[in-house]
Design a protein around this motif. Sequence first.
Motif, short mmCIF file in Angstrom:
data_model
loop_
_atom_site.label_atom_id
_atom_site.label_comp_id
_atom_site.label_asym_id
_atom_site.label_seq_id
_atom_site.Cartn_x
_atom_site.Cartn_y
_atom_site.Cartn_z
N THR A 36 0.85 -1.19 0.00
CA THR A 36 0.00 0.00 0.00
C THR A 36 0.89 1.24 0.00
OG1 THR A 36 -1.78 -1.11 1.23
CG2 THR A 36 -1.74 1.31 1.28
N ALA A 37 0.60 2.17 -0.89
CA ALA A 37 1.29 3.47 -0.88
C ALA A 37 0.47 4.44 -0.04
CB ALA A 37 1.44 4.01 -2.29
N VAL A 38 1.12 5.07 0.93
CA VAL A 38 0.47 6.07 1.79
C VAL A 38 0.94 7.44 1.32
CG1 VAL A 38 0.16 6.92 4.13
CG2 VAL A 38 0.36 4.45 3.71
N VAL A 39 0.03 8.20 0.70
CA VAL A 39 0.38 9.48 0.08
C VAL A 39 -0.15 10.60 0.97
CG1 VAL A 39 0.27 10.86 -2.02
CG2 VAL A 39 0.11 8.35 -2.16
N ARG A 40 0.75 11.34 1.59
CA ARG A 40 0.38 12.45 2.48
C ARG A 40 0.35 13.74 1.66
NH1 ARG A 40 4.77 11.67 5.38
NH2 ARG A 40 5.67 11.97 3.32
N VAL A 41 -0.79 14.43 1.63
CA VAL A 41 -0.92 15.57 0.72
C VAL A 41 -1.59 16.77 1.37
CG1 VAL A 41 -1.00 14.18 -1.40
CG2 VAL A 41 -3.11 14.66 -0.16
N ARG A 57 -1.10 2.17 -10.56
CA ARG A 57 -0.80 1.06 -11.46
C ARG A 57 0.15 0.04 -10.82
NH1 ARG A 57 0.20 5.43 -15.32
NH2 ARG A 57 -1.56 5.68 -16.74
N ALA A 58 1.07 0.52 -9.99
CA ALA A 58 2.17 -0.33 -9.51
C ALA A 58 1.85 -1.05 -8.22
CB ALA A 58 3.43 0.51 -9.32
N THR A 59 1.00 -0.49 -7.36
CA THR A 59 0.76 -1.04 -6.02
C THR A 59 -0.61 -1.70 -5.93
OG1 THR A 59 -0.12 1.05 -5.19
CG2 THR A 59 2.26 0.70 -4.99
N ASP A 60 -0.84 -2.35 -4.80
CA ASP A 60 -2.13 -3.00 -4.57
C ASP A 60 -3.18 -2.03 -4.06
OD1 ASP A 60 -1.35 -5.97 -4.91
OD2 ASP A 60 0.17 -5.20 -3.53
N ALA A 61 -2.76 -0.97 -3.39
CA ALA A 61 -3.70 0.00 -2.83
C ALA A 61 -2.97 1.31 -2.58
CB ALA A 61 -4.30 -0.52 -1.52
#
Length: 313
Positions: A36-41, A57-61
């Motif tokens: 899972t990518a955690v994107v802080r914005v 595209r690259a990660t599961d979530a």
Amino acid sequence: MHPGSTEVQSSVPPTDGLPRFGRSPFGGRGLQRGVTAVVRVKNEAHNLRFSLAPLLRATDAVILVDNQSSDGTAEVAHGVAAALGLSDRLWILDYPFALSRCGPEHLLTPPDSVHSLVYFNNWAFSHVRTAYALKWDGDMALTAEGAAQIRDFCWQVGYTRVNLLLPRHPLYVESEQVGYLDLGLHNVEHYGHPILSSYSYVKAFEWEMLRVPQGSRNHALPGGSCLELKHLDEDEFAHWTDHEAFATSSRTRRKRREFATFQAIKAGRWDACDRLFRIEAPRGVHIVDHVAREWLPRAARPLVHDREMPPRS
């Protein structure tokens, strides 16, 4: 798998704020294989088509944690995911507390306050339901090489206890056609880690940092994997208490170079900066797409001859 499919049980309450902003420790039961990518914005709507699309595209979530954006960041994120047909991979969380800025303001904020970068990161990662996670910023854009490498890493990592180190190259965006790529110095940080109780974010002098178990292994992606977008018509240093906060410390060498480079470009003195390249994109191609897909993959290696030391294991 939807990243929000499991209810998070809070066990570490904050010292202020609302009870629902308590957090669970990393790890726990029921974690699924995957990344899972955690994107802080905060106000990253203009960057999301470059940063979010490759991650989906690259990660599961992807968990996008929106910290009081006023530019429609969440709506743009939904639009990016929908356009790719990957809405089921995106989960958006709202974090409604003002965060302390890096430097002295951060240092004076207790780590268990909802206003602390430490608490914010630990709260965000406590929602991850996969065995592995990537820490991501809204201005980080994978190159063509980097996207392929992240996809390859994600299907291999499984439950492996290895930390991912990711080099970033600053790209100063002047317009849709022109940018300045800094290959004089890049930053290599921990940007991927297992979701285990032995990992957490802790307080450092200027910012938060990831605490990793002693003796854990690192895997570093090569240079050319990721761009860090910096727009010349914005205040790229607003997340710092003030410019003096990184004036002298050896820990902020990279930040001092970024500030000096930013000022030099604005003053028309970009050619005085070592290994700073002015790049023009072909007509009809955005400068970020051109650098990420064409310029950097074709550039001679090694890309960077001077870099900060990677984190210690």
